[in-house]
Scaffold this active site. Structure first.
Site, short mmCIF file in Angstrom:
data_model
loop_
_atom_site.label_atom_id
_atom_site.label_comp_id
_atom_site.label_asym_id
_atom_site.label_seq_id
_atom_site.Cartn_x
_atom_site.Cartn_y
_atom_site.Cartn_z
N LYS A 193 0.83 -1.21 0.00
CA LYS A 193 0.00 0.00 0.00
C LYS A 193 0.86 1.25 0.00
CE LYS A 193 -3.75 -2.36 2.35
NZ LYS A 193 -4.40 -2.64 3.65
N GLN A 206 -5.34 -2.26 9.44
CA GLN A 206 -5.02 -3.53 8.79
C GLN A 206 -5.63 -4.68 9.59
OE1 GLN A 206 -3.31 -3.61 5.83
NE2 GLN A 206 -3.78 -5.79 5.75
N ASP A 216 -12.29 1.68 3.64
CA ASP A 216 -12.57 0.24 3.60
C ASP A 216 -14.03 -0.05 3.25
OD1 ASP A 216 -10.14 -0.91 4.20
OD2 ASP A 216 -10.42 -0.74 6.37
#
Ligand SMILES: NC(=O)C1=CN([C@@H]2O[C@H](COP(=O)(O)OP(=O)(O)OC[C@H]3O[C@@H](n4cnc5c(N)ncnc54)[C@H](OP(=O)(O)O)[C@@H]3O)[C@@H](O)[C@H]2O)C=CC1
Ligand SMILES: NC(=O)C1=CN([C@@H]2O[C@H](COP(=O)(O)OP(=O)(O)OC[C@H]3O[C@@H](n4cnc5c(N)ncnc54)[C@H](OP(=O)(O)O)[C@@H]3O)[C@@H](O)[C@H]2O)C=CC1
Lengths: 297, 297
Positions: free
Chosen positions: A55, A99, A122
């Site tokens: 990322k 995460q 997300d």
């Protein structure tokens, strides 16, 4: 002998990222700011560390600011929440990601629920999931894995409306949002899960199959209707002593068999995976556009 | 000749309401309070007025407090919001309902979103819908029409897990929550809608059919697998000059044909309709239990 066209997720993702990079340049010119992504990593899982690295690298490539926080395994929930709130309040951050998976002693629901829905790149906040599930409501974000699947279909000219789609798996992260998105685009959607007694039979009805199960090569060639389009979300390590690492990655679909029946198929790796990262960037860009009052072009 | 067993929604609803009445008595004994339902009606639609009357009467029958507000058609959004907030703040109110449809100049999303999720007995707040759609999250409330369907299945001994269910319709009020609830109970669910090209073919796969379409007698006998269980949510007035009112009510299922093929079926009226009211009461009772820290027994 028939062989399915490969949906080259890597190439498509590269193209998406190039489009994003251009938009970031324009944003920097017009408002002097870049989109910012914050990622909170708790613990030392190797795979999670790898994902965060990927990322970070992707952010750098497209010109995003990256805010990484690495916390030890024994961090308390309150400490994690403090970082979430810090990023909620930081105007340079447009997306905050925690995460997953989190260590066992942390409530995933509490942490994810603390991310302000304006930065929930997300798409896992129940408010965003609810809006995705409802007619006439627009989520601010939706799961980028699911969005990646849809984007692959759109960019390879697969018609969704009027098609029968079967989604295998119903997780919050992939299966459920993928099913909702397909339905939003007017597919007729069936969701198969571990309690489905006849998954092969149900899947054989599908024009479009999305497999997000986590079981190596579960979906066999015999599960598919000839000509079906197959998206394989699975990433499963299986032992392979011929490899240096001692394993290789396979999907939830038996690629060898499926490619003889399907019309289009994503490989693993190089299919859905790369699109996931591209869509995370896309969600973050969208958020920055909203924050700076820019219209996406 | 085979005829389906009738699922007597009226009788089952009566039984549910009796159970609720007993629990209300106990609540009054233990905490000296009753559940309270508030209903806001805007405008003068005849059908809406009838529904509010039915709710009021049902509340009285089970010993709930009823708070009715009737506002003229030209009420502003802000005025309606004032009432919503008043009920949000009133500890004697455990459920707040805004009768739909609202007049055109009012944003349904804004009004429904203003009901605190603790009193969202409609289950229409995106936060509650999102939690219903997600694994491992519990909504405070869910659509009582959808809940009524599931309750009818449970109380007539229909096994849901492992069955293939087809839900026809995907509205926020009925279709979508019904599909989510069936999936939560481990049915394999397909959602059919107006863009499904082959609804009959898809529906023929179903062990359980829920029709929530709003099209009189859309679902024919030929759409059904022999032995299917059929829940008909539709309430459609069709012209019938032999009736005093000039119309009669029919469902979304052609009852005459379907009852020759199905194993169990709900009639219209007297099927899903009465359960809807019973489940609204049930949601309100649950809310009061939570407010007073009581455990439902
Ligand atoms: N490409 C990417 O970027 C991403 C890849 N992944 C990969 O996708 C896969 C799925 O991930 P995720 O959704 O998080 O997994 P989860 O474990 O959260 O969910 C798996 C789902 O599959 C269902 N399932 C399990 N076994 C079977 C079976 N035998 N038949 C039918 N259904 C079954 C489960 O059903 P039930 O609900 O009944 O338990 C569950 O809904 C994994 O391989 C993961 O690594 C995940 C995220 C992103
Ligand atoms: N018994 C009770 O207590 C209740 C009864 N009802 C009744 O239930 C029925 C449905 O209500 P509601 O859900 O609010 O209705 P909506 O009009 O909001 O939704 C109707 C749904 O049916 C779909 N649809 C329409 N035509 C067709 C078709 N020809 N084939 C397949 N699908 C179709 C629509 O698809 P698309 O999304 O593509 O437009 C839509 O999703 C009505 O008769 C209503 O009166 C409603 C609430 C409670």
């Amino acid at each position: 002998e028939h062989t399915a066209t490969i949906i080259d997720g890597k190439a498509i993702a590269r193209q998406v990222q190039q489009e994003i990079a251009v938009k970031v340049s324009k944003m920097k010119e017009s408002v002097g700011k870049a989109p910012g992504l914050a990622v909170i990593l708790v613990g030392t899982r190797k795979d999670s560390e790898t994902y965060v690295q990927i990322k970070k690298k992707a952010c750098e490539e497209v010109g995003f600011d990256f805010f990484g926080v690495k916390l030890p395994d024994n961090t308390t929930q309150d400490e994690i929440l403090k970082f979430v709130k810090k990023f909620n309040d930081n105007p340079a951050v447009h997306g905050t990601q925690v995460q997953l998976p989190l260590p066992k002693h942390i409530s995933e629901e509490a942490i994810l629920g603390a991310v302000t829905i304006e930065k929930d790149v997300d798409g896992l906040h129940p408010m965003n999931v609810g809006r995705l599930a409802m007619q006439g409501r627009n989520p601010m974000f939706m799961s980028f894995s699911a969005k990646g699947c849809i984007e692959l279909l759109l960019r390879t000219g697969v018609v969704i409306q009027g098609k029968h789609a079967v989604v295998i798996g119903r997780s919050n992260i992939v299966g459920t949002p993928a099913a909702l998105l397909l339905q939003q685009r007017n597919a007729t959607v069936t969701v198969v899960h571990s309690k489905t007694p006849n998954p092969a039979e149900v899947t054989r009805n599908a024009d479009i199959v999305i497999a997000a199960v986590g079981v190596p090569e579960l979906v066999r060639g015999s599960w598919l209707k000839p000509g079906a389009v197959v998206l394989d979300v699975g990433i499963n390590p299986v032992e392979d002593l011929s490899k240096k690492k001692g394993y290789r990655l396979v999907g939830d679909v038996c690629y060898k068999e499926a490619s003889l029946v399907a019309s289009k198929i994503t490989p693993v790796p190089g299919g859905v995976g790369p699109m996931t990262i591209a869509m995370l960037l896309s969600n973050t860009l969208e958020s920055a556009n909203r924050a700076y009052g820019l219209v996406d072009t």
